[in-house]
Motif scaffolding. Sequence first.
Motif, PDB file in Angstrom:
ATOM      1  N   VAL A  21      -4.912   2.308   6.553  1.00 46.09           N
ATOM      2  CA  VAL A  21      -4.493   3.695   6.388  1.00 46.09           C
ATOM      3  C   VAL A  21      -3.854   4.123   7.701  1.00 46.09           C
ATOM      4  CG1 VAL A  21      -5.233   6.063   5.963  1.00 46.09           C
ATOM      5  CG2 VAL A  21      -6.359   4.162   4.768  1.00 46.09           C
ATOM      6  N   ALA A  63       1.188   5.688   0.263  1.00 52.16           N
ATOM      7  CA  ALA A  63       0.558   6.895   0.805  1.00 52.16           C
ATOM      8  C   ALA A  63       1.380   8.119   0.448  1.00 52.16           C
ATOM      9  CB  ALA A  63       0.409   6.786   2.314  1.00 52.16           C
ATOM     10  N   SER A  66       0.852  -1.167   0.000  1.00 47.73           N
ATOM     11  CA  SER A  66       0.000   0.000   0.000  1.00 47.73           C
ATOM     12  C   SER A  66       0.898   1.230   0.000  1.00 47.73           C
ATOM     13  CB  SER A  66      -0.899   0.030   1.243  1.00 47.73           C
ATOM     14  OG  SER A  66      -1.825  -1.020   1.205  1.00 47.73           O
ATOM     15  N   ILE A 120      -1.140  12.938   6.568  1.00 50.59           N
ATOM     16  CA  ILE A 120      -1.400  12.113   5.402  1.00 50.59           C
ATOM     17  C   ILE A 120      -2.312  12.867   4.455  1.00 50.59           C
ATOM     18  CG2 ILE A 120      -3.399  10.932   6.395  1.00 50.59           C
ATOM     19  CD1 ILE A 120      -2.362   8.354   4.988  1.00 50.59           C
ATOM     20  N   CYS A 172       6.275  10.325  -0.156  1.00 56.12           N
ATOM     21  CA  CYS A 172       5.492   9.102  -0.275  1.00 56.12           C
ATOM     22  C   CYS A 172       6.012   8.062   0.715  1.00 56.12           C
ATOM     23  CB  CYS A 172       5.533   8.546  -1.696  1.00 56.12           C
ATOM     24  SG  CYS A 172       7.169   8.105  -2.274  1.00 56.12           S
ATOM     25  N   TYR A 230       5.092   3.510   8.483  1.00 53.27           N
ATOM     26  CA  TYR A 230       5.352   2.848   7.205  1.00 53.27           C
ATOM     27  C   TYR A 230       6.781   2.315   7.172  1.00 53.27           C
ATOM     28  CZ  TYR A 230       0.946   4.814   5.617  1.00 53.27           C
ATOM     29  OH  TYR A 230      -0.388   5.121   5.492  1.00 53.27           O
ATOM     30  N   TRP A 255       9.888   5.294   3.312  1.00 54.23           N
ATOM     31  CA  TRP A 255       9.411   6.602   2.851  1.00 54.23           C
ATOM     32  C   TRP A 255      10.533   7.328   2.158  1.00 54.23           C
ATOM     33  CZ3 TRP A 255       9.509   5.455   8.119  1.00 54.23           C
ATOM     34  CH2 TRP A 255      10.472   6.099   8.876  1.00 54.23           C
ATOM     35  N   THR A 315      -8.853   3.750  -2.729  1.00 56.04           N
ATOM     36  CA  THR A 315      -8.175   4.982  -2.341  1.00 56.04           C
ATOM     37  C   THR A 315      -8.856   5.683  -1.178  1.00 56.04           C
ATOM     38  OG1 THR A 315      -9.429   6.327  -3.931  1.00 56.04           O
ATOM     39  CG2 THR A 315      -7.361   5.355  -4.692  1.00 56.04           C
ATOM     40  N   ARG A 336       3.654   8.832   9.290  1.00 54.52           N
ATOM     41  CA  ARG A 336       4.584   8.321   8.289  1.00 54.52           C
ATOM     42  C   ARG A 336       5.565   7.333   8.893  1.00 54.52           C
ATOM     43  NH1 ARG A 336       8.952  11.944   5.081  1.00 54.52           N
ATOM     44  NH2 ARG A 336      10.043  11.555   7.046  1.00 54.52           N
ATOM     45  N   HIS A 387      -4.060   7.798   0.272  1.00 59.45           N
ATOM     46  CA  HIS A 387      -3.575   6.427   0.465  1.00 59.45           C
ATOM     47  C   HIS A 387      -4.205   5.561  -0.609  1.00 59.45           C
ATOM     48  CE1 HIS A 387      -3.726   2.357   2.285  1.00 59.45           C
ATOM     49  NE2 HIS A 387      -2.633   2.718   2.943  1.00 59.45           N
ATOM     50  N   TYR A 405      -1.784   6.915   9.837  1.00 57.41           N
ATOM     51  CA  TYR A 405      -1.741   8.370   9.763  1.00 57.41           C
ATOM     52  C   TYR A 405      -0.401   8.962  10.146  1.00 57.41           C
ATOM     53  CZ  TYR A 405      -6.711   7.941   9.003  1.00 57.41           C
ATOM     54  OH  TYR A 405      -7.930   7.609   8.462  1.00 57.41           O
ATOM     55  N   LYS A 431      -4.537   1.338  -1.599  1.00 59.13           N
ATOM     56  CA  LYS A 431      -4.263  -0.047  -1.239  1.00 59.13           C
ATOM     57  C   LYS A 431      -3.722  -0.808  -2.450  1.00 59.13           C
ATOM     58  CE  LYS A 431      -8.132  -0.194   2.049  1.00 59.13           C
ATOM     59  NZ  LYS A 431      -7.405  -0.315   3.322  1.00 59.13           N
TER      60      LYS A 431
END
Length: 123
Positions: free
Chosen positions: A103, A35, A33, A47, A95, A110, A113, A57, A107, A50, A105, A52
């Motif tokens: 999703v 974002a 996914s 954010i 990104c 993740y 990035w 979206t 960063r 996003h 929120y 998937k």
Amino acid sequence: QAQLVESGGGLVQAGGSLRLSCAASGLTFSRYSMAWFRQAPGQEREIVAHIKRSGVTYHIDSVKGRFTISRDNAKNTVYLQMNNLKPEDTAVYSCAADLSEAVMYRRSSYIYWGQGTQVTVSS
């Protein structure tokens, strides 16, 4: 080693458009996914959108109807089409990628990035 590289930022007048790209390498892009985040000077990172693996979206309310996130798995790239830009959209856009479909929120949640690209909207 996975890498995300953003491009497409710049200076644009209010009402104008930009398309941001985020090229991924070193990972199986279709499994992730993706974002888009942004951070304006003196503000918290937020954010923006996003997408998937399936293509479903999500967009925050302030950009709905103006921004569109999309992905091209053949090109290992996620896009953010930004129309009708406003001065308050000025920020560094980055990104992020994660195997989770949720999703998230922050960063930092993740796995990967990028460094970001500057978007400046003049009034």
